[in-house]
Design an enzyme around this catalytic site. Structure first.
Site, PDB file in Angstrom:
ATOM      1  N   ASN A  12       0.881  -1.165   0.000  1.00  0.00           N
ATOM      2  CA  ASN A  12       0.000   0.000   0.000  1.00  0.00           C
ATOM      3  C   ASN A  12       0.918   1.215   0.000  1.00  0.00           C
ATOM      4  O   ASN A  12       1.514   1.555   1.016  1.00  0.00           O
ATOM      5  CB  ASN A  12      -0.878  -0.043   1.266  1.00  0.00           C
ATOM      6  CG  ASN A  12      -1.861   1.114   1.318  1.00  0.00           C
ATOM      7  OD1 ASN A  12      -1.811   2.015   0.481  1.00  0.00           O
ATOM      8  ND2 ASN A  12      -2.739   1.092   2.304  1.00  0.00           N
ATOM      9  N   ARG A  99      -2.614  -2.171  -3.452  1.00  0.00           N
ATOM     10  CA  ARG A  99      -3.839  -1.402  -3.248  1.00  0.00           C
ATOM     11  C   ARG A  99      -3.779  -0.203  -4.200  1.00  0.00           C
ATOM     12  O   ARG A  99      -2.812   0.568  -4.182  1.00  0.00           O
ATOM     13  CB  ARG A  99      -3.908  -0.896  -1.815  1.00  0.00           C
ATOM     14  CG  ARG A  99      -5.100  -0.014  -1.613  1.00  0.00           C
ATOM     15  CD  ARG A  99      -5.074   0.662  -0.282  1.00  0.00           C
ATOM     16  NE  ARG A  99      -6.271   1.447  -0.118  1.00  0.00           N
ATOM     17  CZ  ARG A  99      -6.302   2.627   0.478  1.00  0.00           C
ATOM     18  NH1 ARG A  99      -5.212   3.152   0.975  1.00  0.00           N
ATOM     19  NH2 ARG A  99      -7.426   3.287   0.585  1.00  0.00           N
ATOM     20  N   HIS A 188     -13.222   2.032  -0.006  1.00  0.00           N
ATOM     21  CA  HIS A 188     -13.181   0.992   1.045  1.00  0.00           C
ATOM     22  C   HIS A 188     -13.755  -0.328   0.511  1.00  0.00           C
ATOM     23  O   HIS A 188     -14.184  -1.181   1.288  1.00  0.00           O
ATOM     24  CB  HIS A 188     -14.021   1.369   2.287  1.00  0.00           C
ATOM     25  CG  HIS A 188     -13.435   2.441   3.147  1.00  0.00           C
ATOM     26  ND1 HIS A 188     -14.219   3.328   3.854  1.00  0.00           N
ATOM     27  CD2 HIS A 188     -12.152   2.746   3.460  1.00  0.00           C
ATOM     28  CE1 HIS A 188     -13.453   4.149   4.543  1.00  0.00           C
ATOM     29  NE2 HIS A 188     -12.188   3.825   4.326  1.00  0.00           N
ATOM     30  N   ARG A 249     -12.894  14.376   7.897  1.00  0.00           N
ATOM     31  CA  ARG A 249     -13.694  14.722   6.707  1.00  0.00           C
ATOM     32  C   ARG A 249     -15.127  15.001   7.108  1.00  0.00           C
ATOM     33  O   ARG A 249     -15.667  14.341   7.995  1.00  0.00           O
ATOM     34  CB  ARG A 249     -13.673  13.580   5.687  1.00  0.00           C
ATOM     35  CG  ARG A 249     -12.334  13.332   5.071  1.00  0.00           C
ATOM     36  CD  ARG A 249     -12.471  12.345   3.911  1.00  0.00           C
ATOM     37  NE  ARG A 249     -11.179  11.757   3.619  1.00  0.00           N
ATOM     38  CZ  ARG A 249     -10.944  10.445   3.601  1.00  0.00           C
ATOM     39  NH1 ARG A 249     -11.925   9.588   3.807  1.00  0.00           N
ATOM     40  NH2 ARG A 249      -9.740   9.994   3.338  1.00  0.00           N
ATOM     41  N   GLU A 391      -7.957  -5.749   5.013  1.00  0.00           N
ATOM     42  CA  GLU A 391      -7.873  -5.370   3.599  1.00  0.00           C
ATOM     43  C   GLU A 391      -6.668  -6.017   2.921  1.00  0.00           C
ATOM     44  O   GLU A 391      -6.722  -6.403   1.758  1.00  0.00           O
ATOM     45  CB  GLU A 391      -7.811  -3.847   3.479  1.00  0.00           C
ATOM     46  CG  GLU A 391      -9.137  -3.208   3.855  1.00  0.00           C
ATOM     47  CD  GLU A 391      -9.052  -1.720   4.091  1.00  0.00           C
ATOM     48  OE1 GLU A 391      -9.244  -0.982   3.137  1.00  0.00           O
ATOM     49  OE2 GLU A 391      -8.800  -1.301   5.239  1.00  0.00           O
TER      50      GLU A 391
END
Ligand code: ADP
Length: 405
Positions: A12, A99, A188, A249, A391
């Site tokens: 990642n 990713r 996601h 956010r 993940e």
């Protein structure tokens, strides 16, 4: 003895960071080592590698770019003197899964990287200007470090590709969708897919028989309506900004707020920073983006922290109600991510608001931390569940799948 064909490296890559996990795939799917390089190309980079048996390596190496960062990781993983050598040679690595944040409409599934695939990932850069270039840097570093080893791109957006136009279109002139790709993509996806599959396994059901609402609640938060394995709607949009209240956010706001702020003299970059980095829990509470600190302050009577927490809960309850309706009823609401997996407090506040949907909490079962569990009581027609996400493992599985292994 490990076989060569089963070791998968998962990367990642961020603009100044590189996270990795190394898996031995097979029946046991064992994580062999994981690590992180931060501040690549900046002052005082930091490197840490941890093996599954607890051995650790830490350093502050001078690394200028992702190529050097990956070369250093690889050196440590094979060097017996590093204390974290889990590979005999780099030739043990069968494939690398990456990713990749944005696959736009180009990618409906994970893909084996070729020159054309890299060009398509580059085509998506305008939609993810910070992430996709970094993801490409990681792929290119692997091409140099592991010549001949396949790279597989696994997209955050791909799982959401099954959304119908009624979910993914925005009500702006259609030509803006055609010309600029302005639509909802969702993010996601790897996490939502992993927890949906894991929940089905846990419930001893086929995913093809279940309607699920998956809530990924970490620093970034999103919720997803999944009908028999296919996403029908999700809360993030063209970017990861809309939907739930997140650490920094804002989630959903009136889009005219942005126009208003521009008319007050704020520039696009300032508004970008305001809504992505200074809003959410941090913006409302004014003390932290970390849910643990928000809860602690709420319990001590900090009014703004309490408001931030209530906003967070209310927004998620709103989405769960909507998705329950869109799905014509659901079998389970699943909590994952740092908040979803660990916070009995937040789960309790959410579930107490959805009792009308047939979901009733079992407070003692809800005390679970970071383990799969059903936390609703026996009479619930809508189950509440905790399902830890992974993940990286999902990326490793997908890498094996698209390579046909
Ligand atoms: P990321 O999205 O960066 O991967 P995580 O999934 O690790 O982040 O989630 C981080 C969030 O999880 C933070 O808001 C953190 O406060 C929250 N969190 C972790 N443990 C707990 C806990 N026990 N109670 C409440 N929140 C928690």
């Amino acid at each position: 003895m490990r076989t060569k064909s089963s070791i998968i490296l998962v990367l990642n890559s961020g603009s100044s960071s590189l996270k990795f996990q190394l898996f031995q795939m097979g029946q046991e799917e064992q994580m062999l080592a994981k690590g992180l390089l931060e501040r690549i190309g900046l002052k005082d980079p930091i490197m840490s590698i941890k093996c599954s048996d607890g051995r650790e390596f830490k350093d502050k190496p001078a690394i200028k770019n992702h190529d050097e960062a990956l070369a250093l990781v690889c050196e440590k993983l094979v060097d017996p003197k590093s204390g974290v050598a889990v590979l005999q040679s780099l030739g043990d690595v069968h494939a690398v899964g990456h990713r990749v944040v944005h696959g736009a409409e180009e990618f409906r599934d994970s893909a084996v990287v070729t020159a054309e695939i890299k060009a398509s990932i580059a085509k998506c850069i305008p939609l993810a200007p910070l992430h996709n270039p970094a993801n490409l840097m990681g792929i290119e570093a692997c091409e140099k470090e592991f010549p001949g080893v396949p790279n597989v791109a696994v997209f955050d957006t791909a799982f959401h590709h099954s959304m119908p136009p009624s979910s993914y279109l925005y009500a702006v002139p259609y030509e803006y969708y055609k010309k600029y790709g302005i639509r909802k993509y969702g993010f996601h996806g790897t996490s939502h897919k992993y927890v949906a599959e894991s929940a089905a396994k846990y419930l001893r059901h086929s995913l093809a028989d279940l309607r699920l609402i998956t809530c990924h609640l970490g620093n970034g938060c999103s919720v997803c309506a999944i009908d028999r394995g296919k996403v029908v709607d999700t809360s993030m949009g063209m970017t990861p900004l809309p939907g739930l209240v997140m650490g920094t956010r804002c989630g959903d706001i009136d889009p005219a707020v942005i126009i208003y702020l521009m008319r007050q003299g704020m520039k696009a970059d300032e508004i970008d920073g305001l809504l992505n980095k200074k809003s959410g829990l941090l913006g409302v509470a004014g003390i932290s983006s970390d849910m643990r600190e928000i809860i602690e302050a709420t319990e001590k009577g900090h009014e703004q922290a309490s408001r931030a927490m209530q906003l967070f809960v209310q927004r998620l309850v709103f989405y769960i109600g909507s998705y329950h309706t869109i799905l014509h009823g659901a079998h389970a609401v699943i909590f994952t991510g740092g908040i979803g997996e660990n916070s009995a407090y937040i789960r309790s506040r959410i579930v107490e608001r959805i009792h009308r949907l047939g979901c009733h909490l079992d407070e003692s079962k809800n005390q679970v931390i970071g383990r799969p569990a059903i936390i609703s009581d026996e009479r619930s027609t809508l189950k509440a569940m905790v399902m830890p996400t992974n993940e990286e493992l999902m990326i490793a599985r997908d890498t094996m799948r698209v390579l046909g292994d």
